[in-house]
Scaffold this active site. Structure first.
Site, PDB file in Angstrom:
ATOM      1  CB  ILE A 162      48.870  16.166  66.798  1.00 34.55           C
ATOM      2  CG1 ILE A 162      50.496  16.307  66.845  1.00 34.55           C
ATOM      3  CG2 ILE A 162      48.595  17.071  65.631  1.00 34.55           C
ATOM      4  CD1 ILE A 162      51.294  15.731  65.719  1.00 34.55           C
ATOM      5  CG  ASP A 181      43.076   6.641  67.451  1.00 39.42           C
ATOM      6  OD1 ASP A 181      43.769   5.888  66.601  1.00 39.42           O
ATOM      7  OD2 ASP A 181      43.413   7.778  67.816  1.00 39.42           O
ATOM      8  CB  ALA A 239      49.442  13.056  58.964  1.00 41.79           C
ATOM      9  NE  ARG A 240      55.790  10.972  58.239  1.00 42.61           N
ATOM     10  CZ  ARG A 240      56.186  12.221  59.082  1.00 42.61           C
ATOM     11  NH1 ARG A 240      55.269  13.183  58.984  1.00 42.61           N
ATOM     12  NH2 ARG A 240      57.103  11.902  59.964  1.00 42.61           N
ATOM     13  CG  ASP A 264      52.832  21.041  56.025  1.00 38.40           C
ATOM     14  OD1 ASP A 264      53.710  22.100  55.550  1.00 38.40           O
ATOM     15  OD2 ASP A 264      53.317  20.774  56.987  1.00 38.40           O
ATOM     16  CD  GLU A 269      56.673  15.713  52.210  1.00 38.80           C
ATOM     17  OE1 GLU A 269      57.676  15.681  52.825  1.00 38.80           O
ATOM     18  OE2 GLU A 269      55.320  15.740  52.437  1.00 38.80           O
ATOM     19  CG  HIS A 287      56.788  18.176  55.578  1.00 41.61           C
ATOM     20  ND1 HIS A 287      56.919  16.688  55.276  1.00 41.61           N
ATOM     21  CD2 HIS A 287      56.418  18.027  56.929  1.00 41.61           C
ATOM     22  CE1 HIS A 287      56.924  15.954  56.184  1.00 41.61           C
ATOM     23  NE2 HIS A 287      56.477  16.529  57.329  1.00 41.61           N
TER      24      HIS A 287
END
Length: 322
Positions: A162, A181, A239-240, A264, A269, A287
């Site tokens: 992604i 990363d 992502a999260r 998002d 949630e 989301h």
């Protein structure tokens, strides 16, 4: 009517019609009409001895659930890239294969991430509210100004499928791309992006920052990280929610340190912290990064492909190893 001896798959979450039809034809699957909870999944598996399960977040299986599953279960398939709703190690200890769908949602999630970037930079939520309220007032040359995307430096945290797809889209908008990363990507995959060995090192150079790493218990973005971003930066997260200390994000947005955010995902949630809904400089979505008909079908089909492989005695196509 359920035929126990023929049913090879329990689909414990509501799936698109095309996925349900294939599952019923190919596996004589039992397809739930609404998302099952974890213990209902365990009870069903005990009663009907199915060898395969397709689960979702509500039907996530932790160690205690996996320990209670019958020995007939061979595979737990996830129709999503994430698998933080289950204990992979516990499943592996019982010899149960766990799979996900890492490729199915790459393109739509990358599209949506760019939507968040554009919407946050260009004050989309404010403009849309103005129009829904009837407009009625022209704006002058100095009013309601966003910040341009073209020419900005986009920092990407996580340069997997992604992250790389977002980089390509951002470059199409004339953005400079930098990333961090665990390790540097092969040059053939960087496509001109610049690698930073650590998040702390990269943050001061990010005019826009977007996250594309798995969720974890400890937030990646805390007060310290937000302060390392340059003043006027834009923050995006598809992502999260667990990656972010939301108190620190709220402070950065209300203090003026961040220009805006596009979100998002959230820590709690679906009960989002309502403080964010009250801020004009936040673009909020529920989301929905993978929410297209094509992608949701492909997510389900990928899960079914993995089920077919394992039940046929072949290696899973998308095994989760950790």
């Amino acid at each position: 009517m359920l035929e126990n001896h023929r049913t090879r798959l329990l689909i414990a979450r509501k799936v698109p019609t095309a996925v349900a039809n294939r599952a019923e034809t190919e596996f004589h699957a039992f397809v739930t009409e609404s998302d099952m909870d974890s213990w209902s999944v365990v009870d069903f598996c005990k009663k009907h001895e199915v060898p395969a399960i397709l689960i979702g977040k509500k039907s996530g299986l932790q160690a205690e659930h996996i320990a209670a599953l019958p020995s007939t279960v061979k595979i737990i398939a996830n129709a999503s890239a994430g698998f933080d709703h289950m204990d992979v190690a516990a499943a592996r200890e019982r010899g149960i294969v766990v799979t996900n769908a890492p490729d199915a949602l790459t393109e739509c999630t990358a599209d949506f991430s760019m939507l968040l970037v554009l919407a946050a930079c260009r004050r989309a939520s404010e403009y849309e509210r103005i129009m829904r309220n009837g407009w009625g007032k022209s704006f002058g040359m100095t009013e309601m100004l966003g910040t341009r995307v073209n020419g900005k430096t986009l920092g990407i945290v996580g340069f997997g499928r992604i992250g790389r797809a977002v980089a390509k889209r951002a470059q199409g908008f004339g953005m400079r791309v930098i990333y961090t990363d665990i390790s540097r990507a092969p040059a053939s995959l960087e496509n001109g992006a610049t690698f930073y060995a650590s998040l702390d090192e990269m943050l001061p150079h990010c005019q826009v920052l977007t996250l594309h790493v798995p969720g974890g218990g400890v937030p990646l973005m805390t007060k310290k990280e937000f302060q390392r971003l340059p003043k006027g930066a834009v923050f995006v997260n598809a992502a999260r929610g667990g990656l972010v200390d939301e108190d620190a994000l709220y402070e950065a947005l209300t203090s003026g340190h961040l220009f805006s955010a596009g979100l998002d995902v959230y820590r709690n949630e679906p009960n989002v912290d309502q403080r964010f809904a009250e801020l004009d400089n936040v673009f909020l979505t529920p989301h929905m990064a993978s929410a297209t008909m094509e992608t949701r079908d492909q997510m389900g089909f990928t899960a079914l492909d993995n089920v077919a492989a394992v039940l046929d005695g072949r290696a899973a196509l998308n095994p989760v190893s950790s």
